[in-house]
Design an enzyme around this catalytic site. Structure first.
Site, PDB file in Angstrom:
ATOM      1  N   PHE A  35      37.319  52.847  33.467  1.00  0.00           N
ATOM      2  CA  PHE A  35      36.789  53.611  32.338  1.00  0.00           C
ATOM      3  C   PHE A  35      37.938  54.296  31.617  1.00  0.00           C
ATOM      4  O   PHE A  35      38.852  54.840  32.243  1.00  0.00           O
ATOM      5  CB  PHE A  35      35.832  54.707  32.802  1.00  0.00           C
ATOM      6  CG  PHE A  35      34.502  54.223  33.277  1.00  0.00           C
ATOM      7  CD1 PHE A  35      33.751  53.324  32.536  1.00  0.00           C
ATOM      8  CD2 PHE A  35      33.986  54.706  34.473  1.00  0.00           C
ATOM      9  CE1 PHE A  35      32.513  52.910  32.979  1.00  0.00           C
ATOM     10  CE2 PHE A  35      32.747  54.294  34.920  1.00  0.00           C
ATOM     11  CZ  PHE A  35      32.009  53.392  34.180  1.00  0.00           C
ATOM     12  N   GLU A  36      37.786  54.329  30.313  1.00  0.00           N
ATOM     13  CA  GLU A  36      38.761  54.952  29.419  1.00  0.00           C
ATOM     14  C   GLU A  36      39.101  56.400  29.775  1.00  0.00           C
ATOM     15  O   GLU A  36      40.195  56.870  29.529  1.00  0.00           O
ATOM     16  CB  GLU A  36      38.116  54.874  28.034  1.00  0.00           C
ATOM     17  CG  GLU A  36      38.959  55.154  26.892  1.00  0.00           C
ATOM     18  CD  GLU A  36      38.187  54.813  25.615  1.00  0.00           C
ATOM     19  OE1 GLU A  36      37.308  53.926  25.633  1.00  0.00           O
ATOM     20  OE2 GLU A  36      38.466  55.462  24.612  1.00  0.00           O
TER      21      GLU A  36
END
Lengths: 257, 317
Positions: free
Chosen positions: A54-55
């Protein structure tokens, strides 16, 4: 379009079909919503060795059913993760080449797989200012992409109003020539079909139709002349197992409504 | 915002970097921020947003600030709506995916009363990192060929002198002040951050000044027991303000999740008439309360307990 009688929603169709494109052992950079659901579904059904990034900085989480995160940057994203990195460092894993697939949605896509999530209308005087790239531009610049998007004429346009996340730009070798020497669009998954891109021209082409969908329907819902081969295959309808896993993950139907 | 290196060093050398107490009130800390400053905000989206400090800056009626943050949520609406800032540099700007596109952001940017300058998430991160490293730019392989890059003036494309690859150079960002909210720190500013770090260390090292808000001030002895947990060096910190629930109604990892009902109500309030909605919200929650505890009581004990229960559940594994 999807008829009312089908036992699954368009979002469920998107999640199932795009999840099937992932293979066990891959590292997948996922946005929230359908990309996360699809990657988690793939983990549960056929790819327990899929690693999700995830970013927000999370490496390898397992999300808790019913507690799906609303962004890629909150504590719900970190459940049972292997590591929490800074945002910049997790994005740099893309540039270094550790990510097999980037997986996201989009507001508008064109013939060459360029995505727009910045402006509807002209950037100078937009009719809608959209939220922007986030990491979308980085992901699409640096790795292979799967895009999950609803198949509508207003979304599948000849030319996007603004290239937020680059696909193949204006086709042929233009992506490579501009300096983007790795990555590129791999598949576009919709509620009607699965699309790839012509090897030479990089123009979008239908690879497979979903059950009961005709080539005509795809053409009618696409705003450009889409390539449809003679030998397109037909996908297998979502199975009961896939649907029940999805509904278990999102019992409140936040994303699969 | 890309500063001359010797000026940057001189400003750093002029600061008192000794191990001294920096504890002060929110109101006192607002004096560190000058009109016209560029302010970097720590956290990301609705996570560890230094909302108490933003609340105090809005109440202090600062002028002409520009703001940068990795991803901007409701605080961007409030910064525009209050008039203290008309320029936000970020990669993504809306309340959060589940609430749709921010109507306040749309209203302000579409009528050109304010600017949303869009950078890719990694390139903004690299700008802070270059600032933190004391170098004027970072090269990246992203953003080339896109309209995101075409719209930005402050970029250069080069051919790598070693490999011949095309690279994009993004300029360093050295904010005048960084605002960072943490779970705990000592009076000197040794800050421990649980959970996601976002870009906060780069922000602290890049900025000329740092205001830390913290859920809890702990002793320096406690910090020294686990120095591996310290994520922000005290050398970079200029102010420490203890503010319980200092990110509410956003989340603070392990302590509270977002106050979802409040966030839903905010989205409703700003949906049909964003300008009036945000003005009403600012009156009720930003201007009328006489202090931070009064603000928290307006959020309500019930929502606070619910958010806290969900926040602590991260440790129930």
């Amino acid at each position: 379009m999807m008829s009312e009688e089908l036992p699954y929603s368009a979002s469920e169709m998107l999640s199932v079909m795009s999840g099937r494109l992932l293979t066990d052992g891959q590292t997948v950079f996922a946005g929230v919503g359908i990309p996360l659901l699809a990657a988690t579904l793939a983990q549960r059904i056929h790819g327990p060795g899929i690693t999700i990034l995830f970013e927000g900085g999370t490496l390898g989480p397992f999300v808790v059913p019913g507690e799906l995160p609303a962004s890629t940057n909150e504590q719900r994203c970190t459940r049972r993760a292997n590591m929490l990195l800074s945002i910049t460092d997790v994005l740099l894993l893309l540039q270094r080449g550790y990510v097999d697939v980037g997986f996201m949605g989009g507001a508008q896509i064109d013939r060459y797989g360029n995505l727009n999530s910045s402006f509807i209308g002209s950037p100078e005087n937009p009719s809608v200012r959209l939220p922007g790239t986030g990491g979308g531009n980085d992901i699409s610049s640096l790795t292979q992409m799967i895009v999950a998007i609803k198949h509508e004429k207003r979304r599948f346009v000849e030319k996007v109003d603004f290239v937020t996340s680059p696909g193949f730009l204006t086709g042929n070798s233009t992506r490579h020539d501009t300096g983007l020497i790795s990555g590129g669009m791999y598949r576009v998954v919709t509620d009607l079909a699965i699309m790839g891109f012509d090897e030479m021209t990089k123009s979008m082409k239908v690879e497979a139709l979903h059950p009961g969908v005709t080539a005509e329907e795809v053409r009618d819902n696409t705003g450009f002349d889409i390539l449809i081969g003679k030998d397109v295959s037909v996908t297998k309808a979502p199975t009961d197992e896939e649907l029940s896993v999805l509904r278990h993950l999102d019992p409140d139907r936040v994303y699969i409504a | 915002m890309t500063q001359n290196y010797l000026d940057l060093r001189a400003a750093t050398e002029a600061r008192d970097r000794s191990l001294r107490s920096k504890v002060m009130t929110l109101e006192k800390a607002t004096e560190i921020v000058q009109d016209g400053d560029h302010i970097a905000i720590g956290g990301c989206t609705a996570s560890r947003t230094p909302l108490a400090m933003i609340w105090a800056l809005i109440r202090a009626k600062k002028n002409d600030l520009s703001i940068s943050r990795s991803i901007v949520s409701t605080e961007g609406d409030l910064l525009f709506g209050s008039g203290i800032c008309d320029h936000i540099i970020t990669s993504w700007f809306s309340q959060g995916i589940v609430w749709g596109i921010s109507k306040v952001m749309r209203s302000y940017t579409e009528t050109k009363r304010a600017k949303f300058e869009e950078w890719s998430h990694m390139s903004l991160g690299l700008r802070y990192r270059a600032g933190a490293m004391g170098i004027p730019f970072m090269p990246t392989r992203a953003m080339m060929g896109s309209d995101v890059a075409n719209q930005l003036e402050n970029l250069r494309e080069i051919e790598c002198p070693f490999t011949g690859d095309k690279l994009l150079l993004v300029p360093a960002l050295n904010p005048d002040v960084a605002l960072i909210h943490v779970q705990r720190c000592d009076e000197y500013g040794n800050a421990q951050i649980d959970g996601l770090q976002f870009m906060d260390l780069d922000l602290a090292m890049a900025a000329n000044k740092v205001i830390l808000t913290t859920e809890n001030i702990v002793s320096n002895d406690q910090i020294r027991r686990r120095p591996d947990q310290t994520k922000i060096p005290f050398l970079t910190v200029d102010a420490v303000v203890e503010v319980p629930y200092g990110a509410a109604p956003h989340e603070c990892y392990g302590m509270y999740e977002p106050f979802f009902k409040h966030m839903d109500d905010y989205a409703d309030l700003t949906k049909d008439d964003p300008d009036n909605g945000v003005a009403k919200y600012l009156d009720r929650y930003y201007y009328e309360p006489s202090n931070w505890p009064e603000y928290l009581s307006l959020l309500g004990v019930e929502q606070m307990l619910d958010a806290t229960r969900r926040g602590r559940s991260i440790y129930d594994v």
